[in-house]
Design a protein around this motif. Structure first.
Motif, PDB file in Angstrom:
ATOM      1  N   ALA A   1      34.740  58.053  38.631  1.00 60.28           N
ATOM      2  CA  ALA A   1      34.535  56.878  37.864  1.00 60.28           C
ATOM      3  C   ALA A   1      35.715  55.944  37.855  1.00 60.28           C
ATOM      4  O   ALA A   1      35.512  54.763  38.043  1.00 60.28           O
ATOM      5  N   PHE A   2      37.036  56.500  38.008  1.00 58.96           N
ATOM      6  CA  PHE A   2      38.242  55.463  38.144  1.00 58.96           C
ATOM      7  C   PHE A   2      38.050  54.757  39.444  1.00 58.96           C
ATOM      8  O   PHE A   2      38.353  53.381  39.415  1.00 58.96           O
ATOM      9  N   VAL A   3      37.842  55.286  40.279  1.00 54.84           N
ATOM     10  CA  VAL A   3      37.756  54.675  41.887  1.00 54.84           C
ATOM     11  C   VAL A   3      36.595  53.681  41.741  1.00 54.84           C
ATOM     12  O   VAL A   3      36.642  52.593  42.516  1.00 54.84           O
ATOM     13  N   ALA A   4      35.313  54.083  41.111  1.00 53.66           N
ATOM     14  CA  ALA A   4      34.292  53.253  41.171  1.00 53.66           C
ATOM     15  C   ALA A   4      34.668  51.972  40.416  1.00 53.66           C
ATOM     16  O   ALA A   4      34.247  50.783  40.892  1.00 53.66           O
ATOM     17  N   MET A   5      35.350  52.112  39.331  1.00 51.09           N
ATOM     18  CA  MET A   5      35.747  50.891  38.543  1.00 51.09           C
ATOM     19  C   MET A   5      36.719  50.121  39.229  1.00 51.09           C
ATOM     20  O   MET A   5      36.597  48.710  39.182  1.00 51.09           O
ATOM     21  N   ALA A   6      37.729  50.572  39.967  1.00 55.36           N
ATOM     22  CA  ALA A   6      38.485  49.955  40.782  1.00 55.36           C
ATOM     23  C   ALA A   6      38.204  49.243  41.882  1.00 55.36           C
ATOM     24  O   ALA A   6      38.302  47.977  42.181  1.00 55.36           O
ATOM     25  N   LYS A   7      37.063  49.728  42.567  1.00 52.42           N
ATOM     26  CA  LYS A   7      36.494  49.069  43.462  1.00 52.42           C
ATOM     27  C   LYS A   7      35.455  47.884  42.958  1.00 52.42           C
ATOM     28  O   LYS A   7      35.425  46.835  43.584  1.00 52.42           O
ATOM     29  N   ALA A   8      34.727  48.087  41.788  1.00 52.45           N
ATOM     30  CA  ALA A   8      34.078  46.873  41.281  1.00 52.45           C
ATOM     31  C   ALA A   8      35.042  45.838  41.006  1.00 52.45           C
ATOM     32  O   ALA A   8      34.679  44.732  40.829  1.00 52.45           O
ATOM     33  N   HIS A   9      36.054  46.257  40.367  1.00 53.17           N
ATOM     34  CA  HIS A   9      37.099  45.173  39.828  1.00 53.17           C
ATOM     35  C   HIS A   9      37.758  44.370  41.089  1.00 53.17           C
ATOM     36  O   HIS A   9      37.761  43.074  41.095  1.00 53.17           O
ATOM     37  N   ASP A  10      37.690  45.099  42.321  1.00 53.79           N
ATOM     38  CA  ASP A  10      38.510  44.514  43.522  1.00 53.79           C
ATOM     39  C   ASP A  10      37.562  43.615  44.200  1.00 53.79           C
ATOM     40  O   ASP A  10      37.679  42.748  44.662  1.00 53.79           O
ATOM     41  N   GLN A  11      36.243  43.792  43.864  1.00 51.92           N
ATOM     42  CA  GLN A  11      35.147  42.963  44.381  1.00 51.92           C
ATOM     43  C   GLN A  11      34.673  41.914  43.392  1.00 51.92           C
ATOM     44  O   GLN A  11      34.098  40.834  43.954  1.00 51.92           O
ATOM     45  N   ALA A  12      35.255  41.958  42.566  1.00 54.69           N
ATOM     46  CA  ALA A  12      34.773  40.845  41.471  1.00 54.69           C
ATOM     47  C   ALA A  12      35.461  39.725  41.554  1.00 54.69           C
ATOM     48  O   ALA A  12      36.735  39.349  42.248  1.00 54.69           O
TER      49      ALA A  12
END
Length: 65
Positions: free
Chosen positions: A54-65
């Motif tokens: 979940a942490f990695v998914a949120m970090a990736k989503a934030h990075d792509q935003a």
């Protein structure tokens, strides 16, 4: 929690210049260890696999935003 046998790897975003990097050990059953590459003998954070994903998914989503 013991992290004996942990196989640490650096983030793929690491520049390799000795800067601020984390290392992750995800080879142990039921836990994922995270530590500061500059202080490998220091403390490490321990996550359950679902929390880490979940942490990695949120970090990736934030990075792509």
């Amino acid at each position: 929690m013991e992290l004996i046998g942990a196989q640490w790897r650096k983030s793929t975003r690491s520049s390799g210049n000795g800067g601020d990097c984390i290392e992750v050990a995800d080879n142990l059953p039921g836990i994922v260890g995270v530590r500061d590459s500059k202080a490998p003998a220091g403390p490490a954070l321990v996550f359950g696999p679902m929390a880490w994903r979940a942490f990695v998914a949120m970090a990736k989503a934030h990075d792509q935003a």
